[in-house]
Design an enzyme around this catalytic site. Sequence first.
Site, short mmCIF file in Angstrom:
data_model
loop_
_atom_site.label_atom_id
_atom_site.label_comp_id
_atom_site.label_asym_id
_atom_site.label_seq_id
_atom_site.Cartn_x
_atom_site.Cartn_y
_atom_site.Cartn_z
CB SER A 119 -0.76 0.05 1.11
OG SER A 119 -1.49 -1.11 1.39
CG HIS A 140 -2.03 -0.50 -4.13
ND1 HIS A 140 -2.33 0.87 -3.81
CD2 HIS A 140 -2.49 -1.11 -2.96
CE1 HIS A 140 -2.79 0.76 -2.66
NE2 HIS A 140 -2.95 -0.22 -2.02
CD GLU A 152 -2.39 3.94 -6.29
OE1 GLU A 152 -2.02 5.02 -6.46
OE2 GLU A 152 -2.08 3.37 -5.36
CG ASN A 190 -3.12 3.82 0.82
OD1 ASN A 190 -4.30 4.08 1.38
ND2 ASN A 190 -2.73 2.58 0.15
#
Length: 282
Positions: A119, A140, A152, A190
Amino acid sequence: MEIRTLGVVGAGQMGSGIAQVAAASGLSVVMNDIKDEYLDRGFSSIEKSLGRMAEKGRISGADQKAILGRIEGSITLKDMAKTDFVVEAATEREDLKKKIFRDLDEFCKEGVILSSNTSSISITRIAAVTKRPGKVIGMHFMNPVPMMKLVEVIKGLATSEETFEVTRDLALRLGKTPVPAGDFPGFIANRILMPMINEAIYALFESVGTAEDIDEVMKLGMNHPMGPLRLADLIGLDTCLAIMDVLHAGLGDDKYRPCPLLKKYVDAGWLGRKTGRGFYVY
Ligand code: NAD
């Protein structure tokens, strides 16, 4: 290299979701964890998820059986030698991921791409412990994997363009929408999401509102499908804390300081849905 068998390291909520989606797309999957009981938990969450899809008529009983039949469990990383592409989805700890990547580099066939579902952790640093940094990349997925479209795709400094293209094509084959993101702490998702969640925890810590009221404001006021505290419980509070620590250390700005209340919950083992208690009780 044609991708027929996908390796998934870690059979937790993300690993089991990735294994399910890959098997549903027709790939064979080797799903690895450190203990049989963790593998069993992964298989049972896949069964539950497929059961829900069957109830809604989105797959048949025969599909359900065939998907499960394509996933083989493994408790030794050496089994990754059978795979053509690996997604690592083990616990969010840099030392652990580096150890796994060193071992994967040794056990996997030459030319196999090693991706991480991290993450927040630097893909460049993970890649640097291997002898194939050009073949290491971030992939991701979002939680819950069977429902969420976004992946991602993160190139480390040494990641080749070919590795990027193969990974993007794999994401498309799994029915996902790949979006490239730079290799900075937390990437795009994130970098933005986790400070918002952390701020919501500060709001709870400072009694600006109850957990229910904070979530209600963000749902009704900002049109978020789920409030930030409930989302934190879904992600896992240990994972949230690990991501905030990476943002704080990597970007060096105190605005990323993890809320003391988040640390306290993790110390207590209140990790959210996966342990039955977080900001809410499950
Ligand atoms: P989880 O706690 O549900 O699962 C982690 C699994 O990794 C556990 O089953 C654990 O036994 C296993 N594991 C630990 N060490 C291992 C090893 N050496 N070899 C094989 N397996 C090992 O965590 P999760 O939520 O599935 O997160 C996994 C990864 O996905 C983390 O990097 C996390 O940051 C990332 N991620 C999580 C979310 C989320 O919402 N939870 C979303 C996107 C990405």
